[in-house]
Design a protein around this motif. Structure first.
Motif, PDB file in Angstrom:
ATOM      1  N   PRO A  53       0.817  -1.214   0.000  1.00 26.93           N
ATOM      2  CA  PRO A  53       0.000   0.000   0.000  1.00 26.93           C
ATOM      3  C   PRO A  53       0.852   1.266   0.000  1.00 26.93           C
ATOM      4  CG  PRO A  53       0.031  -0.994   2.179  1.00 26.93           C
ATOM      5  CD  PRO A  53       0.764  -1.930   1.266  1.00 26.93           C
ATOM      6  N   VAL A  54       0.275   2.339  -0.557  1.00 23.50           N
ATOM      7  CA  VAL A  54       0.976   3.625  -0.645  1.00 23.50           C
ATOM      8  C   VAL A  54       0.037   4.728  -0.156  1.00 23.50           C
ATOM      9  CG1 VAL A  54       2.097   5.274  -2.196  1.00 23.50           C
ATOM     10  CG2 VAL A  54       2.331   2.834  -2.613  1.00 23.50           C
ATOM     11  N   TRP A  55       0.555   5.573   0.705  1.00 22.11           N
ATOM     12  CA  TRP A  55      -0.181   6.710   1.246  1.00 22.11           C
ATOM     13  C   TRP A  55       0.486   8.006   0.836  1.00 22.11           C
ATOM     14  CZ3 TRP A  55       0.662   2.256   3.947  1.00 22.11           C
ATOM     15  CH2 TRP A  55      -0.416   1.644   4.559  1.00 22.11           C
ATOM     16  N   MET A  56      -0.278   9.081   0.875  1.00 24.90           N
ATOM     17  CA  MET A  56       0.298  10.414   0.759  1.00 24.90           C
ATOM     18  C   MET A  56       0.782  10.778   2.163  1.00 24.90           C
ATOM     19  SD  MET A  56      -2.285  12.335  -1.869  1.00 24.90           S
ATOM     20  CE  MET A  56      -1.458  13.883  -1.601  1.00 24.90           C
ATOM     21  N   LEU A  57       2.042  11.111   2.267  1.00 20.07           N
ATOM     22  CA  LEU A  57       2.654  11.360   3.563  1.00 20.07           C
ATOM     23  C   LEU A  57       1.968  12.497   4.315  1.00 20.07           C
ATOM     24  CD1 LEU A  57       4.847  10.244   5.351  1.00 20.07           C
ATOM     25  CD2 LEU A  57       6.469  11.772   4.251  1.00 20.07           C
ATOM     26  N   PHE A  61       0.612  12.531   8.213  1.00 23.50           N
ATOM     27  CA  PHE A  61       0.981  13.539   9.209  1.00 23.50           C
ATOM     28  C   PHE A  61      -0.265  14.198   9.805  1.00 23.50           C
ATOM     29  CE2 PHE A  61       5.447  14.419   7.351  1.00 23.50           C
ATOM     30  CZ  PHE A  61       6.021  13.543   8.258  1.00 23.50           C
ATOM     31  N   GLU A  62      -1.207  14.585   8.963  1.00 25.75           N
ATOM     32  CA  GLU A  62      -2.429  15.222   9.455  1.00 25.75           C
ATOM     33  C   GLU A  62      -3.205  14.289  10.371  1.00 25.75           C
ATOM     34  OE1 GLU A  62      -4.683  16.661   6.101  1.00 25.75           O
ATOM     35  OE2 GLU A  62      -3.047  17.964   5.456  1.00 25.75           O
ATOM     36  N   TRP A  63      -3.335  13.033   9.977  1.00 25.77           N
ATOM     37  CA  TRP A  63      -4.036  12.047  10.791  1.00 25.77           C
ATOM     38  C   TRP A  63      -3.338  11.863  12.131  1.00 25.77           C
ATOM     39  CZ3 TRP A  63      -1.801   7.244  12.030  1.00 25.77           C
ATOM     40  CH2 TRP A  63      -2.620   6.387  12.766  1.00 25.77           C
ATOM     41  N   ALA A  64      -2.005  11.720  12.116  1.00 24.23           N
ATOM     42  CA  ALA A  64      -1.251  11.527  13.356  1.00 24.23           C
ATOM     43  C   ALA A  64      -1.443  12.721  14.290  1.00 24.23           C
ATOM     44  CB  ALA A  64       0.235  11.313  13.047  1.00 24.23           C
ATOM     45  N   LEU A  65      -1.412  13.917  13.741  1.00 23.77           N
ATOM     46  CA  LEU A  65      -1.605  15.119  14.549  1.00 23.77           C
ATOM     47  C   LEU A  65      -2.996  15.121  15.174  1.00 23.77           C
ATOM     48  CD1 LEU A  65      -0.580  17.916  15.473  1.00 23.77           C
ATOM     49  CD2 LEU A  65      -1.543  18.838  13.375  1.00 23.77           C
ATOM     50  N   ASN A  66      -4.007  14.838  14.378  1.00 24.67           N
ATOM     51  CA  ASN A  66      -5.389  14.823  14.874  1.00 24.67           C
ATOM     52  C   ASN A  66      -5.628  13.734  15.905  1.00 24.67           C
ATOM     53  OD1 ASN A  66      -6.133  17.013  13.302  1.00 24.67           O
ATOM     54  ND2 ASN A  66      -6.775  15.723  11.594  1.00 24.67           N
ATOM     55  N   GLU A  67      -4.914  12.620  15.799  1.00 27.12           N
ATOM     56  CA  GLU A  67      -5.070  11.496  16.726  1.00 27.12           C
ATOM     57  C   GLU A  67      -4.171  11.619  17.947  1.00 27.12           C
ATOM     58  OE1 GLU A  67      -7.175   8.704  16.494  1.00 27.12           O
ATOM     59  OE2 GLU A  67      -8.140   9.955  14.967  1.00 27.12           O
ATOM     60  N   GLY A  68      -3.285  12.612  17.950  1.00 24.77           N
ATOM     61  CA  GLY A  68      -2.367  12.767  19.075  1.00 24.77           C
ATOM     62  C   GLY A  68      -1.260  11.719  19.096  1.00 24.77           C
ATOM     63  N   ARG A  69      -0.965  11.139  17.945  1.00 27.99           N
ATOM     64  CA  ARG A  69       0.099  10.133  17.861  1.00 27.99           C
ATOM     65  C   ARG A  69       1.455  10.809  17.798  1.00 27.99           C
ATOM     66  NH1 ARG A  69      -0.945   4.846  16.993  1.00 27.99           N
ATOM     67  NH2 ARG A  69      -3.130   4.327  16.730  1.00 27.99           N
ATOM     68  N   GLU A  70       2.446  10.149  18.391  1.00 28.89           N
ATOM     69  CA  GLU A  70       3.801  10.677  18.363  1.00 28.89           C
ATOM     70  C   GLU A  70       4.496  10.268  17.077  1.00 28.89           C
ATOM     71  OE1 GLU A  70       6.080   9.744  21.797  1.00 28.89           O
ATOM     72  OE2 GLU A  70       4.685  10.731  23.149  1.00 28.89           O
ATOM     73  N   ILE A  71       5.357  11.141  16.609  1.00 26.32           N
ATOM     74  CA  ILE A  71       6.174  10.876  15.434  1.00 26.32           C
ATOM     75  C   ILE A  71       7.572  10.547  15.926  1.00 26.32           C
ATOM     76  CG2 ILE A  71       7.138  11.862  13.314  1.00 26.32           C
ATOM     77  CD1 ILE A  71       4.105  11.465  13.227  1.00 26.32           C
TER      78      ILE A  71
END
Length: 90
Positions: A53-57, A61-71
């Motif tokens: 699978p391939v995602w747009m990065l 990033f937007e999803w991680a920010l909205n979910e409060g996930r750490e990078i």
């Protein structure tokens, strides 16, 4: 006589990532990324290629920010460090 016309190239191509890159970015295993996708708990891939699978990065990033996930970022010495925030440079 037929003429092949090349379409205009986009000014900027989107940054793409596979599950290996996303797993490194989020500090998760590729298997966990697959679980989150199947459970619809993260963005669905934009495309599935033979390599996976391939995602747009930017969407990840937007999803991680909205979910409060750490990078997970890499320090200059190569050790991993977790960051509560991130920056995305176009």
């Amino acid at each position: 006589m037929s003429v092949l016309v090349r379409p205009e190239a986009p000014e900027e191509l989107p940054m793409l990532a596979g599950d290996s890159e996303i797993s490194l970015l989020l500090g998760l295993t590729p298997a966990r990324i697959s679980q989150l996708v199947r459970a619809e708990q993260m963005p669905q891939p934009r495309q599935r290629l033979s390599m996976g699978p391939v995602w747009m990065l930017e969407e990840i990033f937007e999803w991680a920010l909205n979910e409060g996930r750490e990078i997970v970022t890499r320090a200059s010495n190569g050790s991993a460090k977790h960051s509560g925030g991130f920056s995305f440079v176009r």
